[in-house]
Design a protein around this motif. Structure first.
Motif, PDB file in Angstrom:
ATOM      1  N   ALA A 175       0.835  -1.210   0.000  1.00 30.84           N
ATOM      2  CA  ALA A 175       0.000   0.000   0.000  1.00 30.84           C
ATOM      3  C   ALA A 175       0.864   1.252   0.000  1.00 30.84           C
ATOM      4  O   ALA A 175       0.564   2.223  -0.709  1.00 30.84           O
ATOM      5  N   ILE A 212       2.067   1.792  -3.486  1.00 28.28           N
ATOM      6  CA  ILE A 212       0.973   2.287  -4.329  1.00 28.28           C
ATOM      7  C   ILE A 212       0.722   3.772  -4.061  1.00 28.28           C
ATOM      8  O   ILE A 212       0.625   4.574  -4.985  1.00 28.28           O
ATOM      9  N   LEU A 213       0.645   4.143  -2.805  1.00 27.36           N
ATOM     10  CA  LEU A 213       0.344   5.528  -2.449  1.00 27.36           C
ATOM     11  C   LEU A 213       1.480   6.478  -2.818  1.00 27.36           C
ATOM     12  O   LEU A 213       1.245   7.649  -3.089  1.00 27.36           O
ATOM     13  N   ARG A 259      -5.202   8.177  -5.737  1.00 28.26           N
ATOM     14  CA  ARG A 259      -5.358   7.228  -4.630  1.00 28.26           C
ATOM     15  C   ARG A 259      -6.529   6.284  -4.911  1.00 28.26           C
ATOM     16  O   ARG A 259      -7.178   5.814  -4.002  1.00 28.26           O
ATOM     17  N   THR A 295      -7.693   2.717  -6.206  1.00 26.78           N
ATOM     18  CA  THR A 295      -7.071   1.400  -6.283  1.00 26.78           C
ATOM     19  C   THR A 295      -8.128   0.328  -6.451  1.00 26.78           C
ATOM     20  O   THR A 295      -9.190   0.401  -5.849  1.00 26.78           O
ATOM     21  N   GLU A 318      -5.342  -0.273   4.068  1.00 29.79           N
ATOM     22  CA  GLU A 318      -4.352   0.798   4.227  1.00 29.79           C
ATOM     23  C   GLU A 318      -4.627   1.970   3.273  1.00 29.79           C
ATOM     24  O   GLU A 318      -4.473   3.128   3.665  1.00 29.79           O
ATOM     25  N   VAL A 319      -5.011   1.669   2.040  1.00 30.63           N
ATOM     26  CA  VAL A 319      -5.319   2.750   1.089  1.00 30.63           C
ATOM     27  C   VAL A 319      -6.561   3.508   1.566  1.00 30.63           C
ATOM     28  O   VAL A 319      -6.594   4.739   1.518  1.00 30.63           O
ATOM     29  N   GLY A 327      -7.822   7.054   0.441  1.00 28.20           N
ATOM     30  CA  GLY A 327      -7.989   6.657  -0.949  1.00 28.20           C
ATOM     31  C   GLY A 327      -9.331   6.008  -1.222  1.00 28.20           C
ATOM     32  O   GLY A 327     -10.113   5.745  -0.306  1.00 28.20           O
ATOM     33  N   VAL A 339     -11.110   2.676  -2.870  1.00 27.81           N
ATOM     34  CA  VAL A 339     -10.758   1.285  -3.157  1.00 27.81           C
ATOM     35  C   VAL A 339     -11.993   0.530  -3.607  1.00 27.81           C
ATOM     36  O   VAL A 339     -13.056   0.642  -3.003  1.00 27.81           O
TER      37      VAL A 339
END
Length: 127
Positions: free
Chosen positions: A51, A54-55, A61, A63, A82-83, A88, A90
């Protein structure tokens, strides 16, 4: 059109390009289990690291997470959590009903659905 607040992707540094063969990763996981590191801690660590990558490396953000029934699926569920915790968006897809997840992946699923905080990292628990 770029979203407000979106960051451009960044090129990874040379030391961030670590690729581990599946067999080597399995051995490392088995060594960690034998030394007393709980599976949940390993799964949470793997998902948090993914994560973070990715971030750090994606311009938005947003995903999509696809999670299967085993350990990698559990890692993916940690990524989703976590995202989301980082603000973010998701979209998560389970490839199996929650009842068919491995026990550890199911715990990660339950934490994601509950929206509760993740357990503290191992170093924070040691004191």
């Amino acid at each position: 059109m770029e979203r407000e607040g979106a960051r451009p992707p960044r090129e990874p540094e040379a030391d961030e390009r670590l690729v581990v063969a599946a067999a080597a990763q399995r051995r490392a996981d088995e060594d960690a289990y034998r030394s007393g590191v709980p599976e949940d801690v390993l799964m949470d660590s793997a998902g948090r690291s993914a994560a973070e990558w990715i971030l750090t490396h994606t311009p938005t953000r947003r995903t999509v997470v696809v999670a299967g029934p085993g350990g990698n699926g559990g890692d993916a569920l940690v990524v989703a959590r976590e995202v989301l915790d980082a603000g973010g968006e998701v979209k998560t897809f389970l490839l199996t009903p929650p009842g068919n997840l491995s026990p550890c992946a199911r715990r990660m699923y339950d934490r994601l659905v509950a929206g509760g905080p993740a357990p503290p990292p191992p170093a924070a628990r040691a004191g």
